[in-house]
Each structure stands twice: as structure tokens, then as C-alpha cells.
Design a protein around this motif. Structure first.
Motif, PDB file in Angstrom:
ATOM      1  N   LEU A 485      38.003  20.040  24.931  1.00  0.00           N
ATOM      2  CA  LEU A 485      37.230  18.884  24.492  1.00  0.00           C
ATOM      3  C   LEU A 485      37.487  17.626  25.319  1.00  0.00           C
ATOM      4  O   LEU A 485      36.704  16.676  25.267  1.00  0.00           O
ATOM      5  N   LEU A 486      38.574  17.597  26.089  1.00  0.00           N
ATOM      6  CA  LEU A 486      38.832  16.448  26.952  1.00  0.00           C
ATOM      7  C   LEU A 486      38.317  16.650  28.369  1.00  0.00           C
ATOM      8  O   LEU A 486      38.165  15.685  29.119  1.00  0.00           O
ATOM      9  N   ASP A 487      38.053  17.878  28.771  1.00  0.00           N
ATOM     10  CA  ASP A 487      37.538  18.139  30.112  1.00  0.00           C
ATOM     11  C   ASP A 487      36.140  17.548  30.278  1.00  0.00           C
ATOM     12  O   ASP A 487      35.402  17.340  29.303  1.00  0.00           O
ATOM     13  N   ARG A 488      35.773  17.324  31.519  1.00  0.00           N
ATOM     14  CA  ARG A 488      34.432  16.824  31.839  1.00  0.00           C
ATOM     15  C   ARG A 488      33.389  17.793  31.284  1.00  0.00           C
ATOM     16  O   ARG A 488      33.365  18.966  31.642  1.00  0.00           O
ATOM     17  N   PRO A 489      32.484  17.330  30.412  1.00  0.00           N
ATOM     18  CA  PRO A 489      31.598  18.260  29.706  1.00  0.00           C
ATOM     19  C   PRO A 489      30.367  18.690  30.488  1.00  0.00           C
ATOM     20  O   PRO A 489      29.742  19.702  30.133  1.00  0.00           O
ATOM     21  N   ALA A 490      29.969  17.965  31.541  1.00  0.00           N
ATOM     22  CA  ALA A 490      28.746  18.296  32.272  1.00  0.00           C
ATOM     23  C   ALA A 490      28.818  19.719  32.813  1.00  0.00           C
ATOM     24  O   ALA A 490      29.846  20.154  33.332  1.00  0.00           O
ATOM     25  N   GLY A 491      27.707  20.426  32.704  1.00  0.00           N
ATOM     26  CA  GLY A 491      27.639  21.789  33.212  1.00  0.00           C
ATOM     27  C   GLY A 491      27.960  22.853  32.191  1.00  0.00           C
ATOM     28  O   GLY A 491      27.819  24.044  32.478  1.00  0.00           O
ATOM     29  N   TYR A 492      28.379  22.443  31.001  1.00  0.00           N
ATOM     30  CA  TYR A 492      28.707  23.386  29.925  1.00  0.00           C
ATOM     31  C   TYR A 492      27.903  23.018  28.680  1.00  0.00           C
ATOM     32  O   TYR A 492      27.448  21.880  28.536  1.00  0.00           O
ATOM     33  N   PRO A 493      27.734  23.962  27.752  1.00  0.00           N
ATOM     34  CA  PRO A 493      27.095  23.598  26.484  1.00  0.00           C
ATOM     35  C   PRO A 493      27.867  22.485  25.798  1.00  0.00           C
ATOM     36  O   PRO A 493      29.087  22.371  25.951  1.00  0.00           O
ATOM     37  N   GLN A 494      27.160  21.666  25.053  1.00  0.00           N
ATOM     38  CA  GLN A 494      27.829  20.554  24.379  1.00  0.00           C
ATOM     39  C   GLN A 494      28.955  21.043  23.479  1.00  0.00           C
ATOM     40  O   GLN A 494      28.834  22.056  22.792  1.00  0.00           O
TER      41      GLN A 494
END
Length: 710
Positions: A485-494
Motif C-alpha cells: 500500500l505504500l509502493d507507487r500505485p501507478a501501473g497496478y489495480p487500485q
């Protein structure tokens, strides 16, 4: 004479044409009879040296023949001796070419060519005579009895069969030759191209089943289709890729997906096996693979409607000749049933293998030697220039969320656009419908690499016998994948929260104070086999439950007695509860609001030598929120409320028990974390925790780390 490979016609024929089993029933006895006959003819021709010399001289002085070539795969070192385009295809002259062509194949080292070895599923070795072997065990995949381990023998067996004069064969041998050559169209096409054998030199081969299959598919373009990571089916947690086969009709109008097909490689597992058994067998290759070709709307509807997964499509920059050769190879291999390995030989690796067949210089598969996951394959193909375009199809729930988002704003343009959105991107009659929606930020090309290394400094503190204790440490962490949940979220499902094979080590500093229990110690802080949480907020259009699971080992504070310290224990936990999303979503999109809160009931079992009674079980709740401050900055806080039970610790006979010890107790723990992204592959992370159980020795822990994705 007709060409050995008649160009296929691309007519839209019945979509329910059944592709037949492409394994031949040719007997090895029959082939041995053919080989014996041809060897006799060969001996006679070689004895007539003057005739052979004359034929060869003529061949070297004539113009280049009209041949079938595949431009991208014919760049072989050395000079090519052209074959006499005027040779009559009678039995004597036709087979007299075999010694010459065999020698030419040896000079070009065609048996060692990467394409030939890949067509045979050989391991990547340089010496075809002494090293490597095919991964295929089925003897019907080879013409030569030595084909599995001798690529040269297999090449010569195919060449001899191609040049066999049918006029001198019995009816049985003719059928056997015909069946075998129709079984391996990609191999004979490649060999004919490499040796520049004129079509009229070869006896005509009619392959109605193969031709009908090619006509049905009418393959004009291949695309990679990416369906995002999906935790509600753990076997799809790594995402999925397949290949879209566009026909003339679907290429002319993308809405006509009913004229396209899906080439899919998946595991042929037993539906009677439990999930644990199924997953285990998929990992170790105990199941065969299953290559299927289905109508594309059928596969697309499964992702968009049933799983509610957004889909990205990426056309591949391949020539028409390369597309056709890939399809020939699919015909040869689609019924092999090779072992399916979840992390190495899977849906994604098969796409790279297909491309390596027609682009031998790329060696794409060798660039992902350890684990092959769909998102890595998309990024690799983009880096190599094979992907230059992309298109987005929203899932049904994404469209539903877009309508919800529009209802919360007052802009008339947004509201009218949302009202015009269909309920699904696929119509009832299997056509694509326009969806004027801002694509979600889950394009795998935008994602950080799945591997992560973390290097940090930290300190843990508490009290020992009433004295303050502070211990500094260095931290080293490694994770195979994917995202928390802290990693950069772009490119993955929300709200994608899934990790596998991660470990963290600590090295504690030596400051000369013997009261410090961690002096000169290297500790394994935790090892995660698999950990994940699936969030489906109840106030969103997403369907499904909110749940989590964790399996691995972790270092815990034993709160059953004073100053018991931390111990490494095996840990298994399951969570189930609710989640909610809040905030303002991206305008015109079907994304969820960016902020997330959750409440999960928890049950866990921990086993370890250092804790009282060697085990404890717990139930409780985990409450948390993740807040996206801006695209580069996120914060996450959680309160864990477990109630642990050790059993009756007063009956432990091999140790003295503290009079204040307890076999059951609450142990609340608060954690927090903040991450700032430097760029797509780097970040800085601050994390900390506080243990509220007064009997534990070390209650506070804080760490600052540099994060690198690779």
C-alpha cells in the motif's frame, strides 16, 4: 507443380470449425522403409559423380530461383548455393539434390541455428550434436529417432522426407510422408527458406486440415492482451496475458471482435484438486499446459464481465510473414501438453517464445531467466520496440464506477458523457462498443519493476529491568514482487496489496554496552512466502469481498511474560472484513476515490521455539487507512488488536515461569509508514511501530530506508 506451402486464403468461415489433433500416426517402420529406399537412391547418385558434378555446375550458374522466403529469419552467415530452377522433379533428379542440400545445411550450421533449435524446444546450447536436448518427451514430435537429443539428425530426416520422390513410394509410405510433412509446416517452411529450395523441386503436399485452420483464423496481426492482477482469484494474482489474433475483418473494423480469436496458454489443472494442491502442482510443473484458440469475445467477456478486470491490448510490430510463421508453429505445438510452471513456463513466457522463433536475434525469453510475469513481458516488448501502440477496455464495474463518479460532479459535459456510457464494452451480439472514458492508471508500462531492494537505518527501544534500552541497526530487505500500500500505485489495480518471497535482515550495532541484547547480532526480521489483501470497498461499484492472508515467518514480541524479548515464529493468518473509499476520483474515469480505510477481523496461528509453550493462537481486528497525499507521497497507518492465547503456561516443566506471566493477553500494536517516490524506480520510506503490551522488552521501532525497484 504447386508450391509446397500454398498461400492461405483469409475468408471468414464458421467460427465453430474444430481444429483436429495434429499429432501424426505415422509409423517409424514406414519412415525407416522410406529412409532405406532413399539411401539406396542416394548411393546410386553419388556413385555417378560426373552426373552430380554436371548438375551442381549448372545450378551455380543459373539465376536465383523463385522461392518462398521469410525475410526476417533468412540472414544466415555464408554464401548460398542456388538450386537449379530448371530441374525436373523426376525421382532421380529430385533426390539427387539431397547430398548437395545436406552439405549446404552443414556449411550453414542450420542445426545450430537458434530458430531451428527453438522450433524443436531445445535448450539454449551452442553445440547441437553434443549438448542440450528438447524439452518435449513425446516421440511423435520428432521425425528422427534421435530427434530429441540430435538437432542435426532431425534436420536431415526432415530434409530427406521433403525430397523423397513420391513416384517411387508405396501408397502407405506416401500417406506417412504426407501426414508427417503436414504435421510440421513451420519446420519445413523454415528449412526450405534457408536452403532456397524451389517449390517445383518438391512434390506437392496438400494439407487440408492445416489450410482450413489457417483460413479460419485468417491471422493478419497479433497483439498482446493484458488482463490486470486479480487477487480474488489467487492464481490470477500475477495478471494474465494472451494473444489476440486479428483477421482481415476484425482489422478493418475493431468493433468486429467476433471475427478475431484468442490464443491462450494456461494450466490444464484438475478441477477436483483443492486450491492448495492446484497451486502447488502449478508451481512445480505437475500439470500440463493447455493451448487453446477460442473466439475472442468469449475470452474478453470473461475478463470484463465475470472477473471485472480492465484489459489493455498491445499490437505487436511483426511482419505478415512473421505472423504466419508463428501460426504455423502454433499448429505444431498446440497439443503437446508440456509441463506448466507458474513462474517460468506460463502464459507470458509462451508469447516471448513465439517471437523468438521469428526474431532469433532478440532472445527475449533469455532476458527474463528466473521469473516471467505478464507485466514484465509487456515492459520488455515495449523496450524492444515490439509494442508501440495500446488500447484500453474498461471492465463492467469500471463503467459503473464512472457513472457514480459523474453523479457526484456538477459539470454538465461530464454528466452527459457518463450517461452515454454503455453497461459493458461488449454488446450482446459480441461487438465492441465505444467507451468515452479516461483510462485507469493501471497500464503495466507505467508500473515500477516488481523486484525491490531496501536499505535502511533504524532503532528499536524499550526497557529492560527499568532501564532504557536503545539499539541501532542496519536493515536490508529484498522482495521478489509485487506491491504494497505504500509502493507507487501507478501501473497496478487500485489498492493492489500483494507480496511474495520477501525477506528483511537486521545488523545491530556494537557500542560496547553489554546491556544491549542485540549487540553483534544479525537477525532475520521476517520472511514472507505470500501476503496479500484484496480491497473491494462497500461504497463503490466493485463487487467482491475484502479479505487478506499471510503465510511466512516473522519476529514477534512474546507478551506472555516480562522481558521475554522477540522471537522468530512461523505465522499463518487470515483476515476478513470491509473497506471504504473516499476522496475525489480522477475526472472522467472509472477509478475509485483515492483514499482507503478498512476494518478486518483476524485469526492467526504462530509457532516458534522461543515463545511460551512453543505456540500461540490469536483473534482480533486490524484497523487502518491509506492516504494518497499526492501522486508521489502516501501514508499508511494501522492499529492491530490481537488477543493471544498460549495455553496453560504454568504446566511447562522445562522452564521457570514468571509469576506475572499470563497465557492469554491483549497485545495492541500501532504501525505507520510514509513513502515519497523519487522516480518510477526509487523512493524513500519511513516506517515505525509501537507495541502497547507493557511486558514486552522493546516497544518502539523506527526505520528510514532507501527503496530501489529493479
Amino acid at each position: 507443380m504447386s508450391p509446397i506451402l500454398t498461400p492461405t486464403k483469409h475468408d471468414d468461415i464458421d467460427a465453430h470449425l474444430v481444429a483436429v489433433n495434429c499429432y501424426s500416426d505415422c509409423s517409424r517402420v514406414t519412415l525407416q522403409r522410406v529412409a532405406t529406399l532413399l539411401a539406396g537412391v542416394s548411393f546410386f547418385v553419388m556413385a555417378s559423380s560426373s552426373a552430380v558434378a554436371e548438375t551442381t555446375a549448372d545450378a551455380n550458374n543459373l539465376d536465383k530461383p523463385d522461392v518462398v522466403t521469410l525475410t526476417s529469419i533468412t540472414n544466415v552467415a555464408g554464401q548460398t548455393n542456388n538450386i537449379d530452377s530448371g530441374i525436373d522433379s523426376d525421382s532421380h533428379n529430385q533426390h539427387s539434390l539431397y547430398p548437395q542440400l545436406r552439405q549446404q545445411a552443414l556449411q550453414k550450421k542450420l542445426a545450430e541455428h537458434p530458430t531451428w533449435r527453438r522450433l524443436l524446444y531445445y535448450t539454449e546450447q551452442t553445440n547441437s550434436r553434443s549438448k542440450g536436448a528438447s524439452q518435449v518427451d513425446n516421440p511423435e514430435f520428432f521425425i528422427s529417432p534421435e530427434g530429441k537429443t540430435n538437432a542435426q539428425a532431425e534436420l536431415e530426416a526432415l530434409l530427406e522426407l521433403m525430397l523423397a520422390p513420391t513416384s517411387s513410394l508405396s501408397a502407405t509410405d506416401k500417406r506417412s510422408r504426407h501426414t508427417t510433412l503436414c504435421r510440421f509446416p513451420a519446420r519445413r517452411y523454415w528449412l526450405q527458406s534457408q536452403l532456397e529450395i524451389p517449390n517445383k523441386v518438391l512434390d506437392e503436399v496438400h494439407c487440408p486440415e492445416f489450410d482450413a485452420w489457417m483460413d479460419k483464423l485468417d491471422a493478419q496481426r497479433l497483439s498482446v492482451v493484458f488482463a490486470g492482477e486479480y487477487l480474488d482469484n489467487p492464481l490470477s494474482a500475477f495478471a494474465h496475458t494472451l494473444m489476440l489474433i486479428d483477421s482481415t475483418k476484425s482489422l478493418a473494423d475493431p468493433a468486429n471482435i467476433d471475427a478475431a480469436h484468442a490464443l491462450n496458454d494456461t494450466v490444464a489443472g484438475s478441477p477436483d484438486d483443492s486450491f492448495v494442491v492446484y497451486a502447488g502442482k502449478s508451481i512445480i510443473g505437475a500439470y500440463p499446459n493447455d493451448i487453446t484458440i477460442d473466439p475472442y469475445p468469449q475470452k474478453l467477456a470473461h475478463y470484463l464481465k465475470k472477473d471485472n478486470r480492465d484489459v489493455w491490448s498491445y499490437p505487436l510490430a511483426l511482419t505478415q510473414a512473421e505472423v504466419q510463421q508463428i501460426m504455423r508453429h502454433v499448429w505444431e505445438t498446440k497439443d503437446l501438453g508440456l509441463p506448466y510452471y507458474f513462474t517460468t513456463d506460463n502464459c507470458a513466457s509462451e508469447i516471448l517464445r513465439y517471437i523468438d522463433i521469428v526474431r532469433p536475434e532478440s532472445s527475449l525469453l533469455s532476458q527474463l531467466p528466473y521469473v516471467v510475469v505478464p507485466s514484465d513481458v509487456v515492459r520488455l516488448l515495449t523496450k524492444e520496440g515490439l509494442i508501440t501502440e495500446q488500447s484500453y477496455l474498461p471492465a463492467d464495474n469500471t463503467l459503473k464506477q464512472a457513472k457514480r463518479n459523474a453523479a457526484a460532479v456538477t459539470e454538465s459535459a461530464v454528466v452527459s458523457t457518463a450517461r452515454a456510457l454503455p453497461d459493458s464494452a461488449i454488446s450482446e451480439d459480441n461487438k465492441l462498443l465505444p467507451t468515452a472514458i479516461t483510462p485507469a492508471s493501471n497500464n503495466p508500462n507505467d508500473a515500477h519493476p516488481i523486484n525491490r531492494v531496501k536499505v535502511g537505518i533504524g532503532q528499536r527501544s524499550g526497557e529492560i529491568d527499568g532501564k532504557n534500552n536503545n539499539d541501532a541497526y542496519l536493515s536490508f530487505g529484498l522482495r521478489a514482487g509485487f506491491n504494497d500500500l505504500l509502493d507507487r500505485p501507478a501501473g497496478y489495480p487500485q489498492n493492489f496489496d500483494f507480496e511474495g518471497l520477501s525477506a528483511n535482515l537486521r545488523v545491530y550495532a556494537n557500542d560496547g554496552n553489554n546491556d544491549h541484547p542485540y549487540q553483534d547480532r544479525i537477525q532475520l526480521q521476517d520472511f514472507t512466502l505470500i501476503r496479500g489483501r484484496s480491497f473491494n470497498p462497500i461504497n463503490s461499484a466493485k463487487s467482491g469481498k475484502t479479505w487478506g492472508a499471510n503465510l511466512g515467518a516473522t519476529r514477534v514480541n512474546d507478551g506472555s511474560e516480562a522481558n521475554a524479548g522477540d522471537r522468530l515464529v512461523a505465522n499463518a493468518a487470515y483476515e476478513h472484513g470491509i473497506s471504504m473509499a473516499f476522496g475525489t476520483p480522477t475526472a472522467g474515469s472509472g477509478e475509485l476515490p483515492p483514499q482507503l480505510c478498512y476494518a478486518l477481523g483476524m485469526g492467526a496461528t504462530q509457532v516458534g521455539k522461543g515463545i511460551n509453550n512453543g505456540w500461540r493462537v490469536g483473534i482480533g481486528a486490524n484497523l487502518g487507512c491509506r492516504y494518497q497525499l499526492n501522486p508521489k507521497l502516501r501514508a499508511h497507518a494501522e492499529l492491530q488488536l490481537p488477543y493471544w492465547y498460549h495455553g496453560d503456561i504454568n504446566k511447562i516443566s522445562d522452564k521457570s515461569v514468571d509469576s506475572n506471566a499470563s497465557g492469554h493477553y491483549w497485545q495492541p500494536i500501532a504501525t505507520f509508514g510514509v513513502q515519497y517516490d523519487i522516480d518510477r524506480a526509487q523512493a524513500v520510506r519511513l516506517q515505525g511501530s509501537h507495541d502497547f503490551q507493557h511486558r514486552v522488552r522493546d516497544q518502539d521501532d523506527v526505520q528510514l530506508a532507501y527503496v530501489k525497484y529493479f
